[in-house]
Design an enzyme around this catalytic site. Sequence first.
Site, short mmCIF file in Angstrom:
data_model
loop_
_atom_site.label_atom_id
_atom_site.label_comp_id
_atom_site.label_asym_id
_atom_site.label_seq_id
_atom_site.Cartn_x
_atom_site.Cartn_y
_atom_site.Cartn_z
N ASP A 12 0.78 -0.91 0.26
CA ASP A 12 -0.01 -0.15 0.10
C ASP A 12 0.90 1.37 -0.03
O ASP A 12 2.03 1.01 0.89
CB ASP A 12 -1.13 0.28 1.42
CG ASP A 12 -2.28 1.27 0.82
OD1 ASP A 12 -3.14 1.22 0.21
OD2 ASP A 12 -1.78 2.25 1.78
N GLU A 14 1.03 5.93 0.42
CA GLU A 14 0.18 7.08 0.06
C GLU A 14 0.98 8.45 -0.21
O GLU A 14 2.02 8.01 -1.02
CB GLU A 14 0.59 7.63 1.55
CG GLU A 14 -0.08 6.33 3.04
CD GLU A 14 -1.63 6.58 2.71
OE1 GLU A 14 -2.52 7.43 1.80
OE2 GLU A 14 -1.99 5.54 2.93
N GLU A 61 -5.79 17.71 0.42
CA GLU A 61 -7.09 16.73 0.04
C GLU A 61 -6.09 15.63 0.35
O GLU A 61 -6.63 15.00 1.54
CB GLU A 61 -7.32 16.50 -0.91
CG GLU A 61 -8.03 18.18 -1.77
CD GLU A 61 -7.30 19.28 -2.05
OE1 GLU A 61 -5.82 19.09 -2.46
OE2 GLU A 61 -8.23 19.79 -2.56
N HIS A 66 -4.15 11.04 4.91
CA HIS A 66 -2.84 10.19 6.07
C HIS A 66 -2.27 11.03 7.24
O HIS A 66 -1.73 10.66 8.66
CB HIS A 66 -1.89 10.00 4.62
CG HIS A 66 -1.32 11.18 3.81
ND1 HIS A 66 -1.01 11.86 4.42
CD2 HIS A 66 -1.34 10.41 2.58
CE1 HIS A 66 -0.76 12.56 3.13
NE2 HIS A 66 -0.53 12.16 1.99
N HIS A 162 -5.49 6.85 7.30
CA HIS A 162 -4.99 5.99 5.70
C HIS A 162 -3.09 5.92 6.34
O HIS A 162 -2.35 6.76 6.98
CB HIS A 162 -4.47 6.35 4.88
CG HIS A 162 -6.47 6.56 3.92
ND1 HIS A 162 -6.57 5.89 2.54
CD2 HIS A 162 -7.58 6.40 4.77
CE1 HIS A 162 -7.54 6.22 2.55
NE2 HIS A 162 -8.23 6.16 3.56
N ASP A 167 -2.52 -0.11 6.48
CA ASP A 167 -3.52 -0.91 5.64
C ASP A 167 -2.65 -1.90 4.63
O ASP A 167 -3.74 -3.24 4.35
CB ASP A 167 -3.65 0.35 4.41
CG ASP A 167 -3.93 1.75 5.28
OD1 ASP A 167 -4.97 1.78 6.20
OD2 ASP A 167 -4.26 2.61 4.99
#
Length: 237
Positions: A12, A14, A61, A66, A162, A167
């Site tokens: 995963d 970010e 955003e 995160h 997140h 995750d």
Amino acid sequence: MKTKYSRKIVIDIETTGMNKVDKIYKNHKIIEIGAIEIIDRSITSNTFHKYLNPNQEVSDEAFKIHGISNSFLKNKPIFLDIYDEFINYIKNSEIVVHNEGFDISFLDYEIKNINNKFKKISKICNIIDTLKIARDLFPGKKNNLDALCKRYNVLNVNRKLHSALNDSKLLSEIYLRMTRVQKNIDFSHNIKNEFLLINNNDFDKKLKVLKTSLQEKEKHIEYLNNMKNYHKCLWIK
């Protein structure tokens, strides 16, 4: 489906934000990579986790999603610094991601920026997209990570923001639960969006045959005769 790899890497990421151009995410950078190793369907302690300095601003955003700030990333390594370590970690394995179009596109874009000769990740590793699997299993339903955690009883109380490593841990559990009973897929009934999962182990068990005793046969005949007489009485009435 049996694959040639017993080792799977659940990944995963970010990012600083999103900007999809020509089906590829561009103009934004990866700021965190989290990866979990699965060998023979067992999660190991061999993880990969890096925060990265993108050398650009994290969008508002993305920060809301995160919570990773520009100041936190200021002294972190850039993608080039961890490139060799990352490639050595994922090679000779299958990659499991939730939305191949996002995670793999970003990774390919980062790699292309530092090594034009490197093939796409999909050329060196088989990609398993759990989002595609979920959409086949649960058409028309929410299939994001939170929804799947709830559906498969995976505890995700710590997921207020997140996190790539957290995750990837959640996705590892979801993937194992999502695929644990899938031995064969039977398409013989041609039912759209319906998977008939067959556990081959069930067919290896011999069924025990129980024969009726003489006493049971006599009681059955007596019952049938009583029912016949009962219906005769109803007809006469």
